[in-house]
Design a protein around this motif. Structure first.
Motif, short mmCIF file in Angstrom:
data_model
loop_
_atom_site.label_atom_id
_atom_site.label_comp_id
_atom_site.label_asym_id
_atom_site.label_seq_id
_atom_site.Cartn_x
_atom_site.Cartn_y
_atom_site.Cartn_z
N SER A 195 0.05 8.80 0.44
CA SER A 195 0.68 10.11 0.43
C SER A 195 0.54 10.75 1.81
O SER A 195 -0.09 10.21 2.71
CB SER A 195 0.04 11.00 -0.64
OG SER A 195 -1.34 11.18 -0.36
N ARG B 71 4.90 3.82 2.60
CA ARG B 71 4.66 2.54 1.92
C ARG B 71 4.70 1.45 2.98
O ARG B 71 5.65 1.37 3.76
CB ARG B 71 5.71 2.24 0.85
CG ARG B 71 5.58 0.82 0.27
CD ARG B 71 6.60 0.54 -0.81
NE ARG B 71 6.36 1.38 -1.98
CZ ARG B 71 7.17 1.44 -3.05
NH1 ARG B 71 8.28 0.71 -3.06
NH2 ARG B 71 6.88 2.22 -4.06
N GLU C 83 4.50 1.19 -7.44
CA GLU C 83 4.35 2.57 -6.96
C GLU C 83 2.92 3.07 -7.06
O GLU C 83 2.62 4.20 -6.67
CB GLU C 83 5.29 3.50 -7.74
CG GLU C 83 6.76 3.22 -7.51
CD GLU C 83 7.67 4.16 -8.28
OE1 GLU C 83 7.16 5.18 -8.79
OE2 GLU C 83 8.87 3.89 -8.37
N SER D 293 3.81 -2.87 3.69
CA SER D 293 3.56 -4.17 3.07
C SER D 293 3.34 -5.20 4.17
O SER D 293 3.79 -5.02 5.31
CB SER D 293 4.72 -4.59 2.17
OG SER D 293 5.93 -4.70 2.91
N GLN E 121 8.82 7.88 3.82
CA GLN E 121 9.57 8.66 2.85
C GLN E 121 9.92 10.03 3.43
O GLN E 121 9.33 10.49 4.41
CB GLN E 121 8.75 8.81 1.56
CG GLN E 121 8.14 7.53 1.05
CD GLN E 121 9.16 6.46 0.72
OE1 GLN E 121 10.19 6.74 0.11
NE2 GLN E 121 8.89 5.22 1.11
N ARG F 92 0.85 -1.19 0.00
CA ARG F 92 0.00 0.00 0.00
C ARG F 92 0.89 1.24 0.00
O ARG F 92 1.85 1.34 0.78
CB ARG F 92 -0.90 0.00 1.25
CG ARG F 92 -1.79 -1.21 1.42
CD ARG F 92 -3.05 -1.14 0.59
NE ARG F 92 -3.88 -0.01 0.98
CZ ARG F 92 -4.76 -0.04 2.00
NH1 ARG F 92 -4.91 -1.15 2.71
NH2 ARG F 92 -5.50 1.02 2.27
N ASN F 93 0.56 2.20 -0.85
CA ASN F 93 1.30 3.46 -0.92
C ASN F 93 0.37 4.61 -0.54
O ASN F 93 -0.67 4.81 -1.18
CB ASN F 93 1.84 3.68 -2.34
CG ASN F 93 2.94 2.70 -2.69
OD1 ASN F 93 3.98 2.66 -2.04
ND2 ASN F 93 2.72 1.88 -3.71
#
Length: 372
Positions: A195, A247, A290, A249, A241, A192-193
Motif C-alpha cells: 500500500s 505491485r 491481491e 513481481s 497504482q 508482493r502488494n
C-alpha cells in the motif's frame, strides 16, 4: 477443500502426517524408506534431536566462548541450541553474536520487524492465531542471511514453540513427488502488494507499505532497492497504482545450492503463498493474487490445493518443536534448517519475548542441475 496452514494442532497424531506423506510418495512410484520415521513433529525423536543439538552456556567461561563453540557446531551440523544464557536484554544478541558475522538489515522483508536495539530485530508481528509456515529466512529474496539467530528473554511454558525443520529431509521427500520436479523445472514467481502510506486503504487491508519496506519515500529509490534486494540480476516488474500502491513481481529458482552439503535444498516456503492469509481477516476476503504476498510457479500457473497440502505435510514430517525457556538462543544455518510457528494462545500474565539477528548477507546462487 480446507486444511490447516502449516502445522496441525499439537494434539493431532503425527502418524496421520507420516501416512499422508507415505501415501503420496508411493503414489508417485518412489520406494518408501524410513527417512520420515527419523524426524517427524511432536514426537520423542524431536526431543532426542533437540538434546543432541544443545549447548549449555554454563559450561563455558563466558558467552563469547559459548557463541564461538555454537558457531563451530552450526558450520558442521547446521544448528546449535544454547541453554541458560544470561539474556536480560534482547540487544545482548548483537553483543554476543555480532563478532561471528556481518549484520544484515531486513529491508525488503515481508513482515514488520521492530528494532530492539543495536540492530537486533523483533520476531514478526503476526497475530498469535496466524500460522507462520516453515521457511528459510528471506528465502524469497535475492539477498538473504546465511545465519539466522533467535534469542528468548521470556516465554510461557509449553506454548508458542518455534518448529525447526531439517531442510535436507524435506527436500528428499519433496523430490519424490511430481511437485518437486515441477518446482525444479518452472521455478517460482513471487508477487508482493504494497500500500501507499499516504493513501492507505479504508477497508483495513494494509499489511505493509512500500515506503517502510524499502525505507524511502522516493519511487525510483524504492524500485532500485527492490531490484537489489529481491529481483537480483533479473530485476522486478513494477505496477504502480493510481492511489500510489505498488505491485511487484519477480522470478527465482525454487532451490538453492548448499556448498557444505554439496547438494540443492528447497528454498521456497508455502508461507509466501496467498493462502497463508486464509485465517486472517480481512485479507482472506481478497483473491490470492491481491493479498499482501503470493507465489505461483515460474510460468504463472497456480499451485493446486493438493500440492499445497503436500507441501504442508512434507514440512511437518521433517520438523520438531522447540519450546522456549528464558535464556535460550538458537543459531541456524539458514539454508539447512527452516523455522515456523504454529498458532498459540498466550496465557494470562505471560509473555513471549523473542528477538532475531540476521548475519552474513549472501546473494542467491540458485540451483545446480547436476546436484539434485
Amino acid at each position: 477443500m480446507e486444511f490447516p496452514l502449516q502445522i496441525r494442532p499439537l494434539e493431532t497424531p503425527h502418524q496421520f502426517q507420516l501416512l499422508r506423506v507415505k501415501r503420496d510418495v508411493e503414489a508417485a512410484g518412489s520406494p518408501c524408506d524410513t527417512i520420515y520415521e527419523y524426524r517427524h513433529p511432536y514426537s520423542t525423536k524431536g526431543e532426542v534431536i533437540q538434546k543432541d543439538m544443545t549447548i549449555k552456556a554454563t559450561s563455558y567461561p563466558d558467552m563469547s566462548a559459548c557463541i564461538v563453540a555454537a558457531k563451530a557446531q552450526v558450520d558442521t551440523r547446521g544448528a546449535a541450541i544454547i541453554e541458560n544464557a544470561p539474556l536480560t536484554d534482547l540487544a545482548q544478541l548483537q553483543e554476543w553474536c555480532g563478532p561471528i558475522g556481518k549484520q544484515m538489515s531486513y529491508q525488503g522483508g515481508t513482515n514488520t520487524r521492530k528494532d530492539q536495539g543495536k540492530g537486533v530485530l523483533s520476531v514478526g508481528t503476526e497475530p498469535p492465531f496466524a500460522n507462520v509456515a516453515a521457511h528459510n529466512e528471506m528465502s524469497y529474496a535475492f539477498l538473504y542471511p546465511e545465519l539466522f539467530i533467535i534469542g528468548c528473554k521470556a516465554a510461557p511454558k509449553q506454548v508458542g514453540p518455534t518448529v525447526i525443520g531439517d531442510n535436507a529431509v524435506m527436500t528428499d521427500l519433496l523430490m519424490k513427488l511430481p511437485l518437486g520436479e515441477e518446482m525444479r523445472e518452472k521455478g517460482i514467481r513471487y508477487i508482493r502488494n504494497f500500500s501507499n502510506t499516504w493513501n492507505a486503504p479504508e477497508d483495513g487491508t494494509q499489511f505493509s507499505n512500500w515506503q517502510d519496506v524499502f525505507e524511502t519515500e522516493v519511487r525510483d529509490t524504492a524500485m532500485k532497492r527492490a531490484n537489489a534486494r529481491l529481483g537480483g540480476s533479473e530485476g522486478c516488474s513494477f505496477e504502480w497504482q493510481e492511489n500510489g500502491a505498488l505491485r511487484l513481481s519477480y522470478q527465482a529458482p525454487a532451490f538453492e545450492y548448499d556448498a557444505k552439503l554439496e547438494r540443492n535444498l528447497c528454498f521456497t516456503s508455502i508461507g509466501n503463498h496467498g493462502y497463508w492469509f486464509r485465517q486472517w481477516k480481512p485479507f482472506n476476503q481478497l483473491p490470492n493474487i491481491e493479498r499482501p504476498f503470493h507465489m505461483q510457479f515460474g510460468d504463472g500457473t497456480e499451485f493446486t490445493e493438493d500440492q499445497l497440502e503436500q507441501f504442508v505435510m512434507i514440512a511437518n514430517a521433517s520438523s520438531f518443536p522447540l519450546y522456549w525457556t528464558p535464556g535460550t538462543i538458537v543459531l541456524l544455518d539458514n539454508r539447512r534448517f527452516t523455522h515456523a510457528r504454529p498458532p498459540y494462545e498466550l496465557p494470562k500474565d505471560e509473555k513471549r519475548q523473542l528477538s532475531v539477528l540476521l548475519l552474513n548477507p549472501i546473494e542467491r546462487r540458485g540451483q545446480i542441475e547436476e546436484k539434485f
